[in-house]
Design a protein around this motif. Structure first.
Motif, short mmCIF file in Angstrom:
data_model
loop_
_atom_site.label_atom_id
_atom_site.label_comp_id
_atom_site.label_asym_id
_atom_site.label_seq_id
_atom_site.Cartn_x
_atom_site.Cartn_y
_atom_site.Cartn_z
N VAL A 27 0.74 -1.16 0.06
CA VAL A 27 -0.10 0.19 0.04
C VAL A 27 0.97 1.36 0.01
CG1 VAL A 27 -0.30 0.19 2.74
CG2 VAL A 27 -2.24 0.93 0.93
N ALA A 28 1.94 1.39 0.74
CA ALA A 28 2.97 2.24 0.78
C ALA A 28 3.38 2.77 -0.68
CB ALA A 28 4.04 2.31 1.88
N ASP A 29 3.51 1.64 -1.20
CA ASP A 29 3.98 1.98 -2.99
C ASP A 29 3.19 2.27 -4.15
OD1 ASP A 29 6.60 1.16 -1.75
OD2 ASP A 29 6.87 -0.59 -2.59
N LEU A 30 1.78 2.13 -3.57
CA LEU A 30 0.59 2.43 -4.51
C LEU A 30 0.58 3.78 -4.89
CD1 LEU A 30 -1.63 0.64 -5.97
CD2 LEU A 30 -2.95 1.37 -4.10
N THR A 31 0.62 3.96 -6.05
CA THR A 31 0.44 5.41 -6.69
C THR A 31 -0.73 5.64 -7.71
OG1 THR A 31 2.04 5.30 -8.60
CG2 THR A 31 2.84 6.07 -6.44
N LEU A 32 -1.19 7.03 -7.86
CA LEU A 32 -2.14 7.26 -8.65
C LEU A 32 -1.67 6.79 -10.17
CD1 LEU A 32 -4.13 10.34 -7.67
CD2 LEU A 32 -4.81 8.05 -7.54
N ARG A 33 -0.53 7.38 -10.51
CA ARG A 33 0.34 7.01 -11.57
C ARG A 33 0.28 5.41 -12.03
NH1 ARG A 33 2.90 10.18 -14.81
NH2 ARG A 33 3.27 11.62 -13.05
N VAL A 64 -14.77 -1.63 1.13
CA VAL A 64 -14.29 -3.04 1.62
C VAL A 64 -14.94 -3.26 3.03
CG1 VAL A 64 -12.47 -4.39 2.66
CG2 VAL A 64 -12.28 -3.32 0.45
N GLU A 65 -14.86 -2.35 3.99
CA GLU A 65 -15.25 -2.45 5.17
C GLU A 65 -16.95 -2.25 5.30
OE1 GLU A 65 -13.26 0.31 7.76
OE2 GLU A 65 -11.69 -0.99 8.13
N ALA A 90 -9.77 -12.42 9.69
CA ALA A 90 -9.81 -13.63 8.92
C ALA A 90 -9.80 -13.31 7.40
CB ALA A 90 -11.20 -14.43 9.17
N ALA A 91 -10.50 -12.07 7.08
CA ALA A 91 -10.58 -11.60 5.66
C ALA A 91 -9.10 -11.08 5.58
CB ALA A 91 -11.35 -10.38 5.58
N ALA A 92 -8.25 -10.21 6.15
CA ALA A 92 -6.83 -10.02 6.22
C ALA A 92 -6.06 -11.16 5.88
CB ALA A 92 -6.38 -8.93 7.25
N ASP A 93 -6.20 -12.34 6.76
CA ASP A 93 -5.42 -13.34 6.66
C ASP A 93 -5.75 -14.10 5.12
OD1 ASP A 93 -4.44 -12.84 8.82
OD2 ASP A 93 -5.56 -14.57 9.96
N LEU A 98 -6.44 -6.99 1.48
CA LEU A 98 -7.24 -6.62 2.71
C LEU A 98 -6.31 -6.53 3.78
CD1 LEU A 98 -10.28 -9.03 2.40
CD2 LEU A 98 -10.30 -6.56 1.99
N GLU A 99 -5.21 -7.27 3.84
CA GLU A 99 -4.27 -7.12 4.99
C GLU A 99 -3.39 -5.64 4.69
OE1 GLU A 99 -0.36 -9.52 6.66
OE2 GLU A 99 -1.09 -10.40 4.77
N GLU A 100 -3.17 -5.29 3.13
CA GLU A 100 -2.32 -4.23 3.21
C GLU A 100 -3.61 -2.98 3.49
OE1 GLU A 100 0.46 -2.93 2.10
OE2 GLU A 100 1.21 -4.86 2.51
N LEU A 101 -5.00 -3.08 3.32
CA LEU A 101 -5.82 -1.98 3.78
C LEU A 101 -5.89 -1.97 5.15
CD1 LEU A 101 -8.49 -2.48 1.04
CD2 LEU A 101 -7.07 -0.52 1.26
N SER A 102 -5.85 -2.92 5.91
CA SER A 102 -5.92 -2.84 7.25
C SER A 102 -4.68 -2.32 7.91
CB SER A 102 -5.84 -4.61 7.75
OG SER A 102 -7.17 -4.98 7.63
N ALA A 103 -3.58 -2.64 7.12
CA ALA A 103 -2.45 -1.73 7.65
C ALA A 103 -2.34 -0.22 7.48
CB ALA A 103 -1.00 -2.43 7.13
#
Length: 114
Positions: A27-33, A64-65, A90-93, A98-103
């Motif tokens: 998630v930290a590397d995700l960009t609009l570009r 998602v939530e 459970a969803a994140a696992d 979903l794990e990235e979004l939780s973080a």
């Protein structure tokens, strides 16, 4: 260029972001570009829908939530919070996106489900 309502552009951007997260993009590397390139969309067209990747991620997190929040019943606050955390964990696992979004949620707000 074919006109597309902004809500449709947002939906497509959320789907693409989710796919990128599922494929292992942190998630930290995700960009609009990155999202625009994956969609074959000009970056200015995407920034019309979302001014920043944070705006997009916040919207994706709510999307998602939403079903989890909709499933909250009337068992009492403690039971509902425990159930929410169990379902979320459970969803994140089961899904790296979903794990990235939780973080992301924890880093952004300091708490889950904000």
């Amino acid at each position: 260029m074919v006109y597309m309502p902004v809500q449709k552009r947002r939906e497509q951007a959320r789907e693409t972001a989710f796919e990128l997260l599922q494929s292992g993009v942190p998630v930290a590397d995700l960009t609009l570009r990155m999202i625009a390139e994956r969609q074959g969309t000009p970056l200015p067209t995407l920034t019309y829908a979302y001014q920043s990747v944070t705006d997009l991620l916040d919207d994706l997190l709510l999307t998602v939530e939403g079903p989890i929040f909709d499933a909250i019943g009337d068992r009492g606050l403690a039971a509902e919070l425990n159930h929410f955390l169990e379902v979320s964990d459970a969803a994140a696992d089961a899904d790296p996106a979903l794990e990235e979004l939780s973080a992301y949620a924890v880093r952004r707000t300091g708490e889950l489900g904000a």
